[in-house]
Design a protein around this motif. Structure first.
Motif, short mmCIF file in Angstrom:
data_model
loop_
_atom_site.label_atom_id
_atom_site.label_comp_id
_atom_site.label_asym_id
_atom_site.label_seq_id
_atom_site.Cartn_x
_atom_site.Cartn_y
_atom_site.Cartn_z
N ASP A 2 0.83 -1.20 0.00
CA ASP A 2 0.00 0.00 0.00
C ASP A 2 0.87 1.26 0.00
O ASP A 2 0.98 1.96 1.00
CB ASP A 2 -0.93 0.00 1.23
CG ASP A 2 -1.89 -1.16 1.16
OD1 ASP A 2 -2.40 -1.42 0.06
OD2 ASP A 2 -2.13 -1.81 2.20
N GLU A 3 1.47 1.52 -1.13
CA GLU A 3 2.32 2.70 -1.26
C GLU A 3 1.95 3.45 -2.53
O GLU A 3 1.16 2.98 -3.33
CB GLU A 3 3.80 2.25 -1.38
CG GLU A 3 4.49 2.08 -0.05
CD GLU A 3 5.99 1.88 -0.27
OE1 GLU A 3 6.64 2.82 -0.79
OE2 GLU A 3 6.51 0.80 0.05
N GLU A 4 2.58 4.61 -2.73
CA GLU A 4 2.35 5.36 -3.96
C GLU A 4 3.58 5.28 -4.86
O GLU A 4 4.71 5.39 -4.37
CB GLU A 4 2.03 6.82 -3.64
CG GLU A 4 0.65 6.97 -3.05
CD GLU A 4 0.01 8.31 -3.40
OE1 GLU A 4 0.44 8.95 -4.39
OE2 GLU A 4 -0.91 8.72 -2.67
N TYR A 5 3.34 5.10 -6.15
CA TYR A 5 4.42 5.02 -7.14
C TYR A 5 4.13 5.97 -8.29
O TYR A 5 2.97 6.34 -8.53
CB TYR A 5 4.54 3.59 -7.68
CG TYR A 5 4.91 2.57 -6.63
CD1 TYR A 5 6.24 2.23 -6.39
CD2 TYR A 5 3.92 1.97 -5.85
CE1 TYR A 5 6.58 1.32 -5.40
CE2 TYR A 5 4.25 1.05 -4.85
CZ TYR A 5 5.58 0.73 -4.64
OH TYR A 5 5.92 -0.17 -3.66
N CYS A 267 -5.34 4.75 -11.63
CA CYS A 267 -4.84 5.36 -10.38
C CYS A 267 -4.19 4.34 -9.44
O CYS A 267 -3.74 4.69 -8.36
CB CYS A 267 -5.96 6.10 -9.67
SG CYS A 267 -7.36 5.02 -9.25
N GLY A 268 -4.17 3.05 -9.86
CA GLY A 268 -3.54 2.06 -9.00
C GLY A 268 -3.77 0.65 -9.50
O GLY A 268 -4.44 0.43 -10.51
N LYS A 277 -0.99 2.62 -5.26
CA LYS A 277 -1.44 3.77 -6.06
C LYS A 277 -0.35 4.20 -7.03
O LYS A 277 0.84 4.01 -6.77
CB LYS A 277 -1.79 4.94 -5.13
CG LYS A 277 -2.99 4.67 -4.23
CD LYS A 277 -3.39 5.93 -3.48
CE LYS A 277 -4.68 5.74 -2.70
NZ LYS A 277 -4.53 4.82 -1.58
N CYS A 278 -0.78 4.83 -8.14
CA CYS A 278 0.20 5.33 -9.12
C CYS A 278 -0.48 6.36 -10.02
O CYS A 278 -1.71 6.52 -9.98
CB CYS A 278 0.73 4.18 -9.99
SG CYS A 278 -0.54 3.45 -11.04
N THR A 279 0.33 7.04 -10.82
CA THR A 279 -0.24 7.99 -11.78
C THR A 279 -0.19 7.46 -13.21
O THR A 279 -0.87 7.97 -14.09
CB THR A 279 0.51 9.35 -11.73
OG1 THR A 279 1.91 9.08 -11.85
CG2 THR A 279 0.27 10.06 -10.41
#
Length: 446
Positions: A2-5, A267-268, A277-279
């Motif tokens: 559960d992180e953002e990339y 978004c993920g 999550k990601c862009t």
């Protein structure tokens, strides 16, 4: 998880691994996932037991074929042009330190029912049995024009603007016959069909120059190189590169469901109840089947043999191109052969592939012209796979989907797809003005 990339890459096929490596080097935070428990996706490498499991179910491979682990059978076999884009990308990213290359022995073309060495220079043109005496002289003049041509030096253009003159018009100036045009277009410039004849000649001249410069690089019998132990080493090399720059890899992640926000933007990715999550999403067509369309099908035969392909000068590694016209087809057929000299089979064994864009519903019959050139085979497997290309608009949904691998047995089309995706994702071009000698030590490691 559960992180953002910045980017999540799905699938560890060669295209996805190159992009993962390039994006990590660019400083982006990358998570790379695959539903399989092995690297490579469609472009994986199989040992003998895996090959049997895939094509023969529960049967066991016969003992006379030797040790399973000595086989590295690439599912999408392609040679690399020694001065080509993939080698430049490997040097740019320093992945060369994870790989050892070796030159490929031969480059041949099928013409009027026979296999001939591809003549790539004015000297070779004079020796080639592909042409009669007068045609050799005309071809030699054309080769000299191509060798001397420099885009930035108008003195070498002989008054022709190759951004406007078509390939057909350029070739007509030298009076070359259809037979010669056929091997120049398909075996030297590596065009897959004849559309190039009505397009500006600059690209064809550049492709011919790439071929002859790559050939000169090793003074071998071909312009191609190939990694020891096969292409399975490549995705892993780029995976290691990505890890060095902080990329995270996760194999055996089931489902890998892409999540979208209210505006339809990716978004993920969710797997096993956790969402990262990601862009931006990068993936092969199998991860987003509703955003791709089928554009064709590749038919291929895989042969295990105890001898080289006949009439290729006992070459342990070789490419033979069968131009469409020679077979009365709409697309070219390709023969690829590699052996124990590249550590992809036990001593005395050869792996050969016949591949083509499928034009009928009977690939076994369709590939027969190529199979007949192989001579006797120990084992023969047939396979088809569908080709897909993206139909989405990445600026609207942040999904960057690669195109399926084509039937060619060289890498130029594959890497151009990767580089255009990189440009779409980052807005930048990869700097490929590298010192090509940086890879030579490894390539000469026999």
């Amino acid at each position: 998880m559960d992180e953002e990339y910045d980017v999540i890459v799905l699938g560890t096929g060669l295209k996805e691994c190159i992009l993962s490596g390039l994006l990590s080097v660019e400083g982006l935070k990358v998570l790379h996932m695959d539903r399989n428990d092995y690297y490579g996706g469609e472009s994986t490498s199989l040992n003998l037991i895996q090959l049997w499991k895939r094509f023969r179910g529960d049967d066991k491979p016969p003992a006379h074929l030797g040790s399973s682990k000595e086989y590295n059978v690439d599912m999408v076999p392609k040679f690399m042009m020694a001065n080509g884009t993939l080698v430049r990308t490997l040097i740019h990213t320093n992945v060369t330190k994870y790989l050892s290359f070796k030159a490929v022995d031969g480059s041949y073309v099928f013409n009027k029912g026979k296999i001939h060495k591809v003549p790539a220079t004015d000297v070779e043109a004079l020796k080639s049995p592909l042409m009669g005496l007068f045609e050799k002289r005309r071809a030699r003049k054309f080769f000299i024009y191509v060798q001397n041509y420099n885009e930035n030096d108008p003195n070498t253009h002989e008054g022709l603007d190759l951004t406007k003159v078509t390939t057909k018009e350029l070739i007509a100036k030298y009076g070359l016959d259809e037979n010669t045009i056929d091997f120049i277009g398909h075996a030297l410039a590596l065009h897959r069909d004849d559309f190039y004849l009505n397009e500006p000649a600059l690209e064809t001249v550049q492709k011919m120059k790439l071929y002859s410069e790559s050939l000169a690089r090793f003074e071998g019998g071909s312009p191609y190189i190939y990694p020891l132990y096969g292409l399975g080493e490549l995705p892993q090399g780029f995976a290691r590169l990505s890890a060095v720059y902080g990329g995270t890899y996760m194999l055996e992640k089931p489902e890998c469901k892409v999540e979208f926000d209210m505006e339809g933007k990716a978004c993920g990715v969710t797997s096993e109840g956790e969402t990262a999550k990601c862009t931006k999403i990068v993936c092969d067509p199998s991860y987003l089947p509703n955003k791709v369309r089928k554009v064709g099908k590749v038919a291929r035969a895989i042969a295990i043999m105890s001898h080289p392909i006949p009439n290729t000068n006992e070459s342990h590694s070789v490419q033979v191109i069968l131009p469409q016209k020679q077979l009365g087809r709409k697309s070219d057929m390709y023969l690829f052969c590699c052996s124990y000299s590249h550590n992809v089979a036990p001593k005395g064994k050869y792996i050969a592939f016949v591949s083509s864009e499928a034009e009928t519903e009977n690939p076994e019959l369709e590939l027969q012209p190529g199979i007949e050139l192989l001579g006797s085979v120990d084992e023969l497997f047939f396979d088809t796979y569908e080709r897909f290309e993206p139909v989405n608009e990445p600026t609207l949904d942040n999904c960057f989907i690669s195109t399926s691998y084509d039937a060619t047995t060289h890498f130029e089309s594959t890497v151009s797809d990767v580089l255009s995706m990189y440009n779409m994702i980052t807005g930048k071009d990869v700097d490929l003005s590298v010192d090509l000698s940086a890879a030579s030590a490894a390539e000469e490691g026999y």
